[in-house]
Write an enzyme that holds these catalytic residues in place. Structure first.
Site, short mmCIF file in Angstrom:
data_model
loop_
_atom_site.label_atom_id
_atom_site.label_comp_id
_atom_site.label_asym_id
_atom_site.label_seq_id
_atom_site.Cartn_x
_atom_site.Cartn_y
_atom_site.Cartn_z
N HIS A 103 -0.58 -9.80 4.63
CA HIS A 103 0.01 -8.82 3.71
C HIS A 103 -0.48 -7.44 4.13
O HIS A 103 -1.51 -6.95 3.68
CB HIS A 103 -0.38 -9.10 2.25
CG HIS A 103 -0.05 -7.93 1.37
ND1 HIS A 103 1.24 -7.54 1.12
CD2 HIS A 103 -0.83 -7.04 0.72
CE1 HIS A 103 1.23 -6.45 0.35
NE2 HIS A 103 -0.02 -6.14 0.11
N ASP A 145 6.23 -8.80 -0.39
CA ASP A 145 6.87 -8.51 0.90
C ASP A 145 8.17 -9.30 1.02
O ASP A 145 9.19 -8.79 1.49
CB ASP A 145 5.92 -8.88 2.05
CG ASP A 145 4.56 -8.24 1.88
OD1 ASP A 145 4.46 -7.02 2.05
OD2 ASP A 145 3.60 -8.96 1.53
#
Ligand code: NAX
Length: 328
Positions: free
Chosen positions: A189, A161
């Site tokens: 996440h 990410d």
């Protein structure tokens, strides 16, 4: 010459494994002077074990100078013996008709067993990275299942990410990735994670002023980063693999070898910083040195950021509550 480090990789015959193992053996993760022994875990299933043997044949065929040995396993108790680093990649994917709750429970079982095995046989200072989803909650479960290992050594991968956020921001301002500092990703996440550039600088200038486009941040940037995994599946017909492997390499390399004062993102058990309840495995801005990470302290969190952090925290608390009864 350095003594070899033992690295366990689970799900070693999977997609991410196929990108990851070759880079570890090439020295991309622990350094070009650090020999490694790979201890590879797959499910006992005959097909999976056979595929794993095939990957090991290819590793042999690379004749990597740093690859000091490798073994195949179907039992975490042997796979994790004396490991210095454990990359927990294998997980139960969502099957047809499977509810989120079933997925959480199936994975809770896997990560309970693996946490216990690490507790029993891994090096007392083993560094653990959980990639398999739901990564934060799986890391939390493994940590709770391994009470004799330091809790801080259980981490989850938010680095993909983070890297996605870097790339999107660099493209927006037309600058190289290397110009950006002090970016971070907070939380779980999942699409709720919050990619935060309110503290970031680009060539030393405040990123916020350079971007100066609130609707881009809200309507383009955050959704693009948050839904990137889905966009890759849509385009490739398969989920992110090489970029996920690359992020795992980045995460462990930075943890072991240090960031020289630069920020990165790791999913780590909270120490209570920024109001995140202690023990939640949460994405934080960190710096690393001498094999230890430190949360970047003293940041001013603005109202929008706080709202987003609360949202991803809430999701993570719900995940944790969903598996609470399974954790001792
Ligand atoms: P694959 O399905 O290609 O491979 C997973 C492998 O794990 C399979 O070979 C399977 O046999 C094995 N496995 C399953 N349970 C196991 C167990 N208990 N012990 C050992 N091995 C086991 O998936 P892949 O694309 O490699 O993805 C692996 C995991 O990473 C998935 O859970 C996926 O959701 C997750 N991801 C996490 C990311 C992150 O940023 N944290 C991004 C990429 C990826 O989506």
């Amino acid at each position: 010459a350095k003594a070899p480090m033992r690295v366990a990789v689970t799900g070693a015959a999977g997609q991410i494994g196929y990108s990851l193992l070759f880079r570890i053996a090439n020295g991309d993760m622990l350094g070009k002077d650090q020999p490694v022994i790979l201890q590879l875990l797959e499910i006992p299933d005959e097909k999976a074990q056979k595929a794993l043997k095939g990957v090991m044949m290819e590793l042999d065929d690379c004749a990597f100078p740093l690859l000091a040995g490798m073994t195949a396993h179907s039992d975490p108790m042997t796979a994790f013996k004396d490991v210095d680093v454990a990359l927990l990649v294998g997980a139960r994917p969502r099957g047809p008709g499977m509810e989120r709750k079933d997925l959480l429970e199936a994975n809770a079982q896997i990560f309970t067993v693996q946490g216990k095995a690490l507790d029993a046989v891994a090096s007392r200072n083993a560094k653990v990275l959980v990639v398999g989803n739901p990564a934060n909650t799986n890391a939390y479960i493994a940590m709770k299942s391994a009470p004799s290992l330091p809790a801080k050594n259980f981490t989850a991968m938010l680095r993909l990410d983070h890297n996605r956020a870097l790339s999107q921001l660099a493209a927006k301002v037309g600058k190289p990735i290397t110009a950006i500092e002090k970016l971070c990703v907070w939380g779980n996440h999942s699409p709720t994670m919050y990619a935060d550039f309110t503290h970031a600088t680009i060539d030393g200038q405040p990123a916020k002023a350079l971007v100066n486009d609130e609707s881009w941040t809200k309507d383009v940037y955050l959704p693009t980063v948050g839904k990137r995994g889905a966009a890759i599946i849509e385009a490739r017909g398969l989920s992110s693999a090489a970029s996920a492997a690359n992020a795992a390499i980045d995460h462990v390399r930075d943890w072991v070898l240090g960031t020289n004062g630069k920020w990165t993102t790791m999913g780590i058990p909270s120490d209570g910083s920024y109001g995140i309840p202690e023990g939640m495995v949460f994405g934080f801005p960190v710096t690393t040195e001498n094999g230890e990470y430190k949360i970047v302290q003293g940041l001013q969190v603005d109202a929008f950021s706080q709202e987003r952090i609360n949202l991803t925290l809430k999701e993570l608390q719900e995940e944790r509550d969903g598996v609470k009864h399974l954790v001792g």
